[in-house]
Design a protein around this motif. Structure first.
Motif, mmCIF file in Angstrom:
data_model
loop_
_atom_site.group_PDB
_atom_site.id
_atom_site.type_symbol
_atom_site.label_atom_id
_atom_site.label_comp_id
_atom_site.label_asym_id
_atom_site.label_seq_id
_atom_site.Cartn_x
_atom_site.Cartn_y
_atom_site.Cartn_z
ATOM 1 N N UNK A 1 8.794 4.071 4.244
ATOM 2 C CA UNK A 1 7.319 4.456 3.953
ATOM 3 C C UNK A 1 6.905 3.814 2.774
ATOM 4 N N UNK A 2 5.668 3.430 2.738
ATOM 5 C CA UNK A 2 5.075 2.766 1.799
ATOM 6 C C UNK A 2 4.443 3.680 0.702
ATOM 7 N N UNK A 3 4.403 3.409 -0.569
ATOM 8 C CA UNK A 3 3.681 4.718 -1.451
ATOM 9 C C UNK A 3 2.127 4.333 -1.666
ATOM 10 N N UNK A 4 1.722 3.117 -1.161
ATOM 11 C CA UNK A 4 0.107 2.819 -1.253
ATOM 12 C C UNK A 4 -0.160 2.039 -0.090
ATOM 13 N N UNK A 5 -1.528 1.816 0.005
ATOM 14 C CA UNK A 5 -2.088 1.272 1.282
ATOM 15 C C UNK A 5 -2.086 -0.445 0.774
ATOM 16 N N UNK A 6 -2.053 -1.248 1.647
ATOM 17 C CA UNK A 6 -2.351 -2.713 1.292
ATOM 18 C C UNK A 6 -1.073 -3.496 1.423
ATOM 19 N N UNK B 1 2.061 1.179 10.116
ATOM 20 C CA UNK B 1 1.877 2.565 9.956
ATOM 21 C C UNK B 1 2.691 3.144 8.657
ATOM 22 N N UNK B 2 3.515 2.533 7.894
ATOM 23 C CA UNK B 2 4.032 2.880 6.774
ATOM 24 C C UNK B 2 3.447 3.575 5.820
ATOM 25 N N UNK B 3 2.107 3.387 5.416
ATOM 26 C CA UNK B 3 1.161 3.480 4.426
ATOM 27 C C UNK B 3 0.643 5.079 4.701
ATOM 28 N N UNK B 4 0.883 5.640 6.020
ATOM 29 C CA UNK B 4 0.417 6.829 6.300
ATOM 30 C C UNK B 4 1.605 7.657 6.862
ATOM 31 N N UNK B 5 2.797 7.268 7.097
ATOM 32 C CA UNK B 5 3.530 7.947 7.688
ATOM 33 C C UNK B 5 5.037 7.441 7.375
ATOM 34 N N UNK B 6 6.134 8.042 7.295
ATOM 35 C CA UNK B 6 7.520 7.638 7.334
ATOM 36 C C UNK B 6 7.892 7.136 8.754
ATOM 37 N N UNK B 7 8.118 5.817 8.680
ATOM 38 C CA UNK B 7 8.497 5.170 10.070
ATOM 39 C C UNK B 7 9.643 5.023 10.408
ATOM 40 N N UNK B 8 10.416 5.535 11.658
ATOM 41 C CA UNK B 8 11.666 5.776 11.942
ATOM 42 C C UNK B 8 12.286 4.158 12.269
ATOM 43 N N UNK B 9 13.093 3.750 11.737
ATOM 44 C CA UNK B 9 13.796 2.544 12.199
ATOM 45 C C UNK B 9 15.114 2.580 12.421
#
Ligand code: AMP
Ligand code: MG
Length: 324
Positions: A156-161, A80-88
């Motif tokens: 979060x990821x700054x891009x997809x892939x 999910x991190x390419x779309x949203x900030x994932x809580x961990x």
């Protein structure tokens, strides 16, 4: 009433029998690898509890950070991190930050986003990405694509892939955690191993612990035996997860610059203060190769290295000296 000597002796034996000082040893398969614990406890029950605590901690870290388990927080990030900030958990956020620091230190040789291409290798099934797939995935490999907010404890990821995998550092981390737990239980002599990563506290029967470094082509042959007290040691090798095809070895340590297995060395052993450091550095130096790898080790100062080059020559950092 006076107790006879025999009765006193029997009572003492019974009392000591339940709280007997002894070595405790256990092996298990966790984190996709062999876990070994050996520790000395003055009280037998404490020793058994400490062994269980080590194994429990390994299972806990695995459940949090495994990329094989779809429900792990690490897998949640990848999903999910390419779309949203994932809580961990803050602990996972901190380890990702630590991995990023190592990326910076090694000029990107250590990079948990290697998995953006790395996930296309399946060493058991003997499958690997095509040149086109590697070229398409390379842009997603860059540790700067991973944005951690330590306050909010999100990733979060700054891009997809982009994909991440902590396989190059998580076992060392789990070993450090386990050692912390046994120390808090009052244990002062212990060795905890997860695959190629070990940490040792105290000595063993008044002597150093001896850790062997195996020959890359023969698990039964040892190229060096290292006496160790209060230290950590990690080995990364091209014989751990691999397949051979057309005279080439495809193995699990990937050069983030090329998306292909790093080829200059057969194995790297790092000795240093804690297992998270030695684990991360053994993978890093493997990618850097003998020359740049040894330069980094010498610069750091508090670690040593033993490198088996591709041609079989064994190199030692200056702290170990060249044995005769
Ligand atoms: P180790 O046995 O500690 O060297 O770890 C090898 C593992 O690290 C692999 O199975 C991957 O999970 C991961 N890995 C592979 N290449 C890299 C890399 N360049 N940077 C960070 N982790 C990596
Ligand atoms: Mg490692």
């Amino acid at each position: 009433m006076r107790l006879s000597r025999t009765v006193i002796f029997l009572l003492l034996t019974l009392a000591l029998g339940t709280a007997r000082a002894d070595w405790h040893h256990r092996e298990a398969a966790i984190m996709g690898t062999r876990i070994a614990v050996e520790l000395w406890a003055d009280d037998g029950a404490v020793g058994e509890r400490a062994v269980e605590a080590v194994l429990g901690e390994m299972r806990r870290v695995d459940a949090l950070m495994s990329h094989y388990k779809p429900e792990s927080q690490l897998s949640q990030i990848n999903q999910r991190a390419d779309r949203e900030a994932v809580k961990v958990d803050p602990e996972l956020a901190q380890l990702i930050i630590r991995a990023a620091r190592l990326s910076e230190l090694t000029g990107g040789a250590f990079d948990i986003t290697y998995a953006s291409v790395g996930h296309l290798y399946d060493y058991r099934a003997h499958t690997r990405p095509t040149d086109a797939e590697i070229a398409a995935g390379l842009g997603a490999i860059d540790w700067r694509h991973v944005i951690v907010d330590p306050q909010a404890s999100t990733v979060r990821f700054s891009r997809t892939g982009v994909r991440i995998d902590l396989g190059g550092i998580a076992k060392g981390y789990a070993v450090d955690r386990a050692i912390g737990i046994v120390q808090s239980m009052g244990i002062a002599h212990a060795s905890v191993t997860a695959g190629g990563d070990s940490r040792i506290i105290g000595d063993r029967f008044g002597r150093p612990w001896i850790v062997g470094i195996r020959h890359p082509d023969d698990p039964g042959r040892v190229i060096a035996r290292i006496p160790l007290v209060d230290t950590s040691i990690s080995t990364s090798g091209d014989y751990e997860r691999y397949f051979d095809e057309g005279g080439e070895r495809y193995h699990h340590i990937i050069d983030p610059g090329t998306g292909r297995s790093a080829g200059e060395v057969r194995s790297v052993t790092i000795i240093g203060p804690d297992a998270t450091t030695t684990d991360g550095l053994s993978t890093s130096v493997f990618v850097l190769g003998p020359q740049r790898g040894l330069e980094l080790v010498e610069k750091l100062g508090d670690v040593d290295a033993i490198i088996v080059r591709r041609d079989g020559k064994v190199l030692y950092s200056s702290g170990l000296g060249e044995p005769p």
